[in-house]
Write a protein that holds these residues in place. Structure first.
Motif, mmCIF file in Angstrom:
data_model
loop_
_atom_site.group_PDB
_atom_site.id
_atom_site.type_symbol
_atom_site.label_atom_id
_atom_site.label_comp_id
_atom_site.label_asym_id
_atom_site.label_seq_id
_atom_site.Cartn_x
_atom_site.Cartn_y
_atom_site.Cartn_z
ATOM 1 N N ILE A 23 -4.913 -1.984 -11.150
ATOM 2 C CA ILE A 23 -5.565 -2.621 -12.299
ATOM 3 C C ILE A 23 -5.131 -1.959 -13.607
ATOM 4 N N THR A 24 -3.993 -1.271 -13.575
ATOM 5 C CA THR A 24 -3.510 -0.606 -14.787
ATOM 6 C C THR A 24 -3.305 -1.597 -15.915
ATOM 7 N N GLU A 25 -2.672 -2.709 -15.594
ATOM 8 C CA GLU A 25 -2.416 -3.727 -16.612
ATOM 9 C C GLU A 25 -3.722 -4.326 -17.112
ATOM 10 N N LEU B 263 0.810 -1.212 0.000
ATOM 11 C CA LEU B 263 0.000 0.000 0.000
ATOM 12 C C LEU B 263 0.850 1.273 0.000
ATOM 13 N N HIS B 264 2.147 1.142 0.212
ATOM 14 C CA HIS B 264 3.005 2.326 0.315
ATOM 15 C C HIS B 264 2.993 3.196 -0.947
ATOM 16 N N PRO B 265 2.897 2.642 -2.175
ATOM 17 C CA PRO B 265 2.820 3.545 -3.331
ATOM 18 C C PRO B 265 1.571 4.421 -3.347
ATOM 19 N N PHE B 266 0.503 3.974 -2.662
ATOM 20 C CA PHE B 266 -0.743 4.718 -2.692
ATOM 21 C C PHE B 266 -0.808 5.798 -1.609
ATOM 22 N N TYR C 31 -4.179 2.943 -12.672
ATOM 23 C CA TYR C 31 -5.594 2.664 -12.457
ATOM 24 C C TYR C 31 -5.700 1.824 -11.186
ATOM 25 N N VAL C 32 -6.575 2.247 -10.291
ATOM 26 C CA VAL C 32 -6.671 1.603 -8.984
ATOM 27 C C VAL C 32 -8.116 1.206 -8.720
ATOM 28 N N SER C 33 -8.289 -0.003 -8.226
ATOM 29 C CA SER C 33 -9.600 -0.462 -7.768
ATOM 30 C C SER C 33 -9.602 -0.439 -6.248
ATOM 31 N N ILE C 34 -10.524 0.336 -5.671
ATOM 32 C CA ILE C 34 -10.634 0.455 -4.216
ATOM 33 C C ILE C 34 -11.902 -0.257 -3.775
ATOM 34 N N HIS C 35 -11.742 -1.179 -2.841
ATOM 35 C CA HIS C 35 -12.879 -1.954 -2.338
ATOM 36 C C HIS C 35 -12.904 -1.824 -0.818
ATOM 37 N N ILE D 60 -14.882 1.261 -6.154
ATOM 38 C CA ILE D 60 -14.718 2.249 -7.209
ATOM 39 C C ILE D 60 -13.409 1.989 -7.945
ATOM 40 N N GLU D 61 -13.398 2.294 -9.219
ATOM 41 C CA GLU D 61 -12.183 2.242 -10.031
ATOM 42 C C GLU D 61 -11.867 3.656 -10.497
ATOM 43 N N LEU D 62 -10.599 4.029 -10.422
ATOM 44 C CA LEU D 62 -10.217 5.384 -10.789
ATOM 45 C C LEU D 62 -8.779 5.397 -11.291
ATOM 46 N N PHE D 63 -8.457 6.500 -11.983
ATOM 47 C CA PHE D 63 -7.080 6.709 -12.425
ATOM 48 C C PHE D 63 -6.451 7.744 -11.508
ATOM 49 N N HIS D 64 -5.298 7.363 -10.903
ATOM 50 C CA HIS D 64 -4.619 8.236 -9.968
ATOM 51 C C HIS D 64 -3.452 8.899 -10.689
ATOM 52 N N PRO D 65 -3.527 10.198 -10.982
ATOM 53 C CA PRO D 65 -2.463 10.834 -11.774
ATOM 54 C C PRO D 65 -1.135 10.932 -11.046
ATOM 55 N N ASP D 66 -1.156 10.985 -9.713
ATOM 56 C CA ASP D 66 0.108 11.134 -8.980
ATOM 57 C C ASP D 66 1.006 9.917 -9.140
ATOM 58 N N ILE D 67 0.406 8.734 -9.227
ATOM 59 C CA ILE D 67 1.199 7.507 -9.357
ATOM 60 C C ILE D 67 1.012 6.850 -10.712
#
Length: 552
Positions: free
Chosen positions: A337-339, A261-264, A313-317, A303-310
């Motif tokens: 979930i970028t890949e 979780l550290h990259p987030f 694409y991230v899926s948050i549950h 929710i799924e979103l694109f995080h511009p700082d990192i």
């Protein structure tokens, strides 16, 4: 009584409070028990210093002086062994090295106890409150310095080893503790022995060093959990997962966070978590998701979103953590979930690659499914015997009660206790006691029918549920169980003679297994458990190795 006489006693009392703190604040493991013994030994030195100054008879003063220095010699050896264990430098536990470490304290202890020709200590004016040290004292001092150097060397080897990242904190705390007690000891000797003719006695230096070292140990135990192997293994497993995991309490404070979780985000245990702070654009961009998260805490949110700082694409549950329908916290997972999104975008012209990815996902899902099955089994079975645990049987019976409201049927409960089990533990040890429990369970399983349910009720007690079984048939089964257990001979490692035990049994026949419309299933079962427990108590009270039916 002079104030200096109380200084060591106060330090001894503080050490005692630390001992109580350890009992209260941590889960006691076998290694904890070893440390607690070591901690008790640390309390002997300050107590002896107090006793020397308060005892009137020289013979008692000399006894406390000898006890203090024997304890000191053994303590320094204990430091070395704890350094080896806590720094995981197990290669130093070879027989030759252990003997090499034990010889100086053994010789020191013998010399202190015998005190030949006063080579260790001599009284001043017939008392040992003030005393003169002989050449053997300096041998003891050299032995103490030798052990301190050995501990420092082992710490140095630990700091340059491969596992230094994981154990760095505990090794550094050990280093601080050893340096503290060594400095205080040398300062005590310099001021109160070397400069004794020129300075008044300044008490408490060595006791203070022991206290400081104990404090470092307590900090290590409380913060780093160096003795809690289960916690370390749990954290290692969590950190190997690819998904970011964040566990929150009911106040939205961080309870656990893994390395993925550290990259987030940058959080640590105890921090307050604000979901809006990690969403790009804040609350305005994801208002619906945030409102659902805050207003419906008992429901899952995703929710799924694109995080511009990192650039991901991230899926948050987010899902609630429930205990008996009460929310005690939340668990949030963050999946990169970028890949996956890239694969979806390229579906039309990279179908082959997508199929391979899907196979990988299927494999991951299968692994997760198998893991969930294992976790489910662990949750409903007893780790020692492999039979069901009390929680599972209680839930099963509550389900049976609920289903039988319209079609009641007879059943029987049998509560079993191994007779004189404490005597088995006291005579053969707890490992043998565990073997006796497992051997008894094996006989019970072989005797029971496939439809019967055996559960460990607690300790050496077991509860058997016989569905669709009247009291007469249940008593025949109980007689078979009692006879087979009595005939069973269990062979335990390192004991030539087999062990045999008997069991006492409480039997409760339930002719109409239903709580009725007015009763709660849980309360109804509590009444049944109380009745069969009373029957078991009567069986034990009447002489054990017998079956007693509960009164209707």
């Amino acid at each position: 009584m002079a104030l200096e006489s109380w200084i060591d006693l106060i330090l001894c009392f503080i050490l005692f409070l630390l001992l109580i703190y350890i009992f209260v604040s941590v889960n006691i493991t076998k290694l904890h028990k070893v440390y607690l013994g070591f901690h008790l030994a640390m309390m002997i030195w300050p107590y002896c210093q107090f006793a020397i100054r308060t005892a009137d008879a020289p013979i008692y003063q000399l006894f406390y002086v000898k006890l203090a220095f024997v304890d000191c010699a053994l303590l320094t050896t204990g430091w070395v062994f704890f350094t080896i264990l806590l720094s995981e430098q197990y290669q130093y536990l070879k027989r030759k090295f252990v003997l090499f470490l034990l010889i100086p304290p053994i010789l020191s202890s013998i010399g202190v106890i015998l005190n030949p020709y006063g080579w260790f200590v001599r009284p001043v004016d017939g008392h040992y409150i003030e005393r003169l040290y002989g050449p053997f004292f300096w041998f003891i001092l050299a032995s103490l310095i030798f052990h301190a150097v050995a501990s420092l060397y082992i710490i140095y080897k630990a700091l340059i080893s491969d596992q230094v990242t994981r154990i760095k904190n505990q090794v550094l705390y050990m280093l601080k503790g050893i340096v503290s007690v060594t400095v205080c000891l040398l300062l005590d000797i310099f001021l109160n022995v070397v400069l004794d003719p020129y300075l008044p006695v300044i008490p408490g230096f060595t006791s203070l060093g022991i206290l400081i070292s104990a404090i470092f140990f307590v900090i290590t135990i409380h913060q780093d959990k160096v003795f809690d192997i289960v916690t370390i293994a749990h954290q290692d497993i969590i950190d190997t997962l690819e998904y970011g995991i964040l566990v929150l309490d009911d106040q939205e404070k961080v309870v656990e966070i893994n390395q993925a979780l550290h990259p987030f985000m940058s959080l640590k245990t105890g921090d307050r978590f604000e979901l809006s702070c990690i969403l790009p654009g804040g609350a305005n961009a994801f208002g619906h998701f945030l409102r659902h998260y805050r207003d419906f805490p008992l429901e899952t949110a995703e929710i799924e979103l694109f995080h511009p700082d990192i650039q991901m694409y991230v899926s948050i549950h987010a899902a609630p953590i429930l205990v008996n329908t009460v929310r005690v916290g939340r668990i949030l997972t963050f999946q990169n979930i970028t890949e996956l999104r890239r694969l979806i975008d390229e579906t039309h012209h990279q179908n082959t690659i997508l199929q391979e990815r899907n196979q990988s996902l299927v494999k991951v899902q299968e692994e997760l499914y198998q893991t969930n099955r294992k976790l489910t089994k662990m949750a409903i079975t007893d780790s020692l015997t492999g039979c069901y645990n009390r929680h599972y049987l209680t839930q099963h019976l509550e389900s049976e009660v609920s289903q039988s409201r319209h079609e009641p049927f007879p059943c029987t409960l049998i509560l079993i206790d191994i007779d004189y089990f404490k005597a088995v533990n006291d005579r053969y040890g707890h490992l043998a006691g565990d073997a006796v429990i497992c051997g008894t369970v094996e006989v019970l399983r072989q005797t029971l029918r496939p439809q019967d349910i055996l559960a460990r009720y607690g300790g050496e007690e077991f509860l058997i549920y016989l569905p669709a079984t009247g009291e007469t048939q249940a008593r025949r089964i109980a007689e078979s169980l009692k006879t087979n257990i009595e005939r069973n001979r269990m062979y335990i490692d390192h004991f030539e003679q087999p062990i045999s035990v008997t069991i006492s049994m409480g039997l409760l026949g339930v002719g109409d297994f239903t709580a009725g419309p007015a009763k709660d299933p849980s309360a109804y079962l509590s009444e049944l458990f109380k009745s069969v427990d009373t029957a078991l108590y009567n069986a034990k009270h009447q002489g054990r190795n017998r079956i007693v039916a509960a009164e209707g």
